[in-house]
Design a protein around this motif. Structure first.
Motif, PDB file in Angstrom:
ATOM      1  N   CYS A 345       0.673  -1.218  -0.020  1.00 16.37           N
ATOM      2  CA  CYS A 345       0.112  -0.133  -0.002  1.00 16.37           C
ATOM      3  C   CYS A 345       0.679   1.348   0.114  1.00 16.37           C
ATOM      4  O   CYS A 345       1.764   1.473   0.870  1.00 16.37           O
ATOM      5  CB  CYS A 345      -0.820   0.170   1.296  1.00 16.37           C
ATOM      6  N   ASN A 347       0.102   4.285   0.860  1.00 14.92           N
ATOM      7  CA  ASN A 347      -0.209   5.174   1.908  1.00 14.92           C
ATOM      8  C   ASN A 347       0.350   5.065   3.152  1.00 14.92           C
ATOM      9  O   ASN A 347       0.953   5.794   3.761  1.00 14.92           O
ATOM     10  CB  ASN A 347      -1.829   4.957   1.885  1.00 14.92           C
ATOM     11  N   CYS A 348       0.200   3.691   3.587  1.00 20.08           N
ATOM     12  CA  CYS A 348       0.521   3.287   4.855  1.00 20.08           C
ATOM     13  C   CYS A 348       1.855   2.307   4.891  1.00 20.08           C
ATOM     14  O   CYS A 348       2.601   1.847   5.729  1.00 20.08           O
ATOM     15  CB  CYS A 348      -0.364   2.763   5.753  1.00 20.08           C
ATOM     16  N   CYS A 364      -7.075  -0.988   0.939  1.00 17.85           N
ATOM     17  CA  CYS A 364      -6.256  -1.205   2.108  1.00 17.85           C
ATOM     18  C   CYS A 364      -6.892  -1.086   3.439  1.00 17.85           C
ATOM     19  O   CYS A 364      -8.153  -0.097   3.445  1.00 17.85           O
ATOM     20  CB  CYS A 364      -5.121  -0.442   2.137  1.00 17.85           C
ATOM     21  N   CYS A 366      -6.238   1.002   5.545  1.00 18.43           N
ATOM     22  CA  CYS A 366      -6.056   2.433   5.785  1.00 18.43           C
ATOM     23  C   CYS A 366      -7.015   3.411   5.017  1.00 18.43           C
ATOM     24  O   CYS A 366      -7.175   4.488   5.394  1.00 18.43           O
ATOM     25  CB  CYS A 366      -4.649   2.826   5.623  1.00 18.43           C
TER      26      CYS A 366
HETATM   27 ZN   LIG Z   1      -2.850   1.432   3.278  1.00 17.61          ZN
END
Ligand SMILES: [Zn+2]
Length: 423
Positions: A345, A347-348, A364, A366
């Protein structure tokens, strides 16, 4: 010619060769193909062109009857007759009327070259058979520009052994390029006609070209090629109805019959056309992708797909061609197979192991959500920036690009002139 003169001449050739090789280092090699307009030849020229390949075949098969290289070395390039067998297997002597001595030389060297590569394979303990007699000669080397072949203008060229200039199609692709150097060429006898593949060299330069921003690309069987910008390219070139029809008709004919032979010829032509279509499409896609400054992709094992679940689909896709073409380019960065481009992912940074092939959308915990392929393509850029310090070197320190390149360079221009690398 006396012995001294001969040695002096050889020396001169060697020096020239050194000079050329030095110059080639700063040049780009490209191969262009032009098609010979067969309908514009007169009857004599038509037979001449045909006979060049038939005589080359005779000579090749005659040389092959000698088993070792020493005997072949004794072959004279001015040889005028060869031995062979006629249809009833009776020995005959055949005259070589249309083959020029430079062409003869290239045929004889071709046998030697084949023997060398076989023995090299044997040294690497690979299983090898012996060289087989040819029933069809496909490519003749035209060694020297200006002697064995020459371009008169955009529409005409001269080939040694044929008196009048020959009408050609396709010279526009390179005729106006300034400073283009012609090296050797190959006269090709392909199922859909006669061609000349010309190897050319051109000085490098024009590096201050304006590129589009960098992209990542994801290769998949189901959705073709997806870029990080969200663009999708279709990569299938399917069999034509005509091809299937011919295949069915062949099955009905007796083996060895002349009808079957004719159909086989038609089939070869259809396959050639399919091949052309594939190459054309691949070229267009690669050209579009290379408009970008840097291209990030993953080193996917397309061959394994071929064997596995997707056999037939992969067979009709041009993914392999596109991949190979891209990997030759300096602006392409290749990530190793092991990097989890689909599962990470952005993003995280979590790795979502549970995502499967059937999930078309990446989600995901998140809250990040994206189309699976676009997500993978975007990840290529991000992950390669994190893991690759230098261009082409993967996270494990291997230089993938060079490995591939070496493989290509070792293979000289192949029989059909389709390798674009110079040794
Ligand atoms: Zn994520």
């Amino acid at each position: 010619m006396t012995e001294e003169e001969r040695l002096a001449k050889n020396n001169k050739i060697r020096e020239k060769g050194k000079e050329t090789r030095l110059r080639r280092q700063s040049q780009i090699c490209r191969v262009f193909r032009v098609k010979i307009d067969f309908s514009h030849l007169n009857e004599i020229e038509k037979t001449q062109l045909k006979m060049i390949f038939v005589e080359a075949k005779w000579l090749y098969n005659d040389v092959l009857t000698f088993s070792n290289a020493n005997e072949i070395n004794k072959y004279d390039y001015k040889i005028a007759t060869v031995h062979g067998l006629d249809k009833t297997k009776q020995p005959v002597i055949r005259e070589l009327k249309n083959l020029s001595s430079q062409m003869k030389q290239s045929v004889i060297q071709g046998v030697k070259h084949n023997m060398k590569s076989l023995s090299a394979m044997k040294k690497h303990s690979r299983k090898i058979g012996s060289l087989k007699y040819k029933s069809n000669y496909e490519s003749i080397n035209l060694q020297q520009y200006g002697i064995t072949y020459k371009f008169c203008d955009k529409k005409h060229m001269k080939i040694q052994g044929i008196k009048r200039p020959i009408k050609i199609d396709g010279a526009e692709q390179f005729f106006d390029i300034p400073g283009l150097e012609f090296a050797n060429a190959k006269l090709l006898n392909l199922p859909d006609g006669y061609y000349v593949a010309v190897t050319t060299f051109q000085n490098k330069g024009g590096e201050n070209k304006k590129y589009k921003p960098e992209i990542g690309i994801d290769m998949g069987i189901k959705t073709s090629i997806t870029t990080s910008e969200g663009k999708k390219y279709k990569i299938f070139v399917g069999e034509t109805k005509r091809l299937k029809k011919i295949q069915r008709r062949i099955m009905k004919r007796k083996k060895g019959s002349s009808n079957r032979y004719k159909l086989r010829k038609l089939l070869r032509r259809e396959y050639q056309k399919l091949d052309n279509r594939k190459k054309d499409k691949a070229n267009k896609i690669v050209h579009k992708l290379l408009e970008h400054k840097k291209i990030y992709m993953q080193n996917e094992n397309i061959k394994a797909w071929h064997k596995g679940l997707f056999g037939k689909t992969v067979q009709h896709s041009i993914l392999g061609i596109v991949k190979a073409k891209l990997m030759k380019n300096e602006r392409v960065v290749v990530l190793p197979k092991k990097v989890a481009t689909t599962k990470t992912c952005p993003n995280c940074g979590r790795i979502n192991k549970e995502i499967t092939l059937s999930d078309r959308i990446f989600e995901c915990q998140c809250g990040y959500k994206e189309d699976r392929d676009i997500h993978a393509a975007k990840n290529m850029i991000m992950l390669s920036k994190n893991t690759c310090g230098t261009q082409g070197i993967n996270a494990f320190g291997e230089d993938i690009r060079r490995k591939h390149k070496q493989k290509c360079c070792n293979a000289d221009l192949d029989e059909l002139g389709s390798r674009h690398f110079y040794k």
